[in-house]
Design an enzyme around this catalytic site. Sequence first.
Site, mmCIF file in Angstrom:
data_model
loop_
_atom_site.group_PDB
_atom_site.id
_atom_site.type_symbol
_atom_site.label_atom_id
_atom_site.label_comp_id
_atom_site.label_asym_id
_atom_site.label_seq_id
_atom_site.Cartn_x
_atom_site.Cartn_y
_atom_site.Cartn_z
ATOM 1 N N GLY A 1 9.848 80.804 37.942
ATOM 2 C CA GLY A 1 11.186 81.304 37.654
ATOM 3 C C GLY A 1 12.087 81.405 38.877
ATOM 4 O O GLY A 1 13.258 81.710 38.747
ATOM 5 N N GLU B 1 15.326 69.537 53.513
ATOM 6 C CA GLU B 1 14.199 70.267 54.090
ATOM 7 C C GLU B 1 14.080 69.973 55.590
ATOM 8 O O GLU B 1 13.800 70.870 56.377
ATOM 9 C CB GLU B 1 12.896 69.910 53.384
ATOM 10 C CG GLU B 1 12.785 70.496 52.002
ATOM 11 C CD GLU B 1 11.509 70.100 51.286
ATOM 12 O OE1 GLU B 1 10.596 69.519 51.914
ATOM 13 O OE2 GLU B 1 11.417 70.383 50.082
#
Length: 131
Positions: free
Chosen positions: A9, A43
Amino acid sequence: MDEDDLKRGEEIKDELFRAIEESRISIIVFSKRYADLSWCLDELVKIMECRSKLGRHVLPIFYHVDPVDPSHVRKQDGDLAEAFHKHEEGIDEEKDGKKREAKQKRVEQWREALTKAANLSGHHLQITDNG
């Protein structure tokens, strides 16, 4: 590692960036298609930011970078040039000036992070006839 510790989530990007910040070392595996994916480049920007601001260690691995020279990552030549061309294709066509500037800045950050990472001492691995 991005698979085991991600909380269900949670925003994946936020969780990955938090993991990068908490890591003492980052290993970047540059391959022929590394720059095709914008999330890899995002990233990388974060990794290099943590190196600069937090003193984190970064180890680049150049895995079968084409042709056979890691300097192609530094200069964004060859396969990387193709990837960046694709990333930059729509920037000039963007009607919204703020979005166009944001996209251009993002690409510039990617290029700078690649150059800095490729300037680090790393390992160059090449595929051989015997694998």
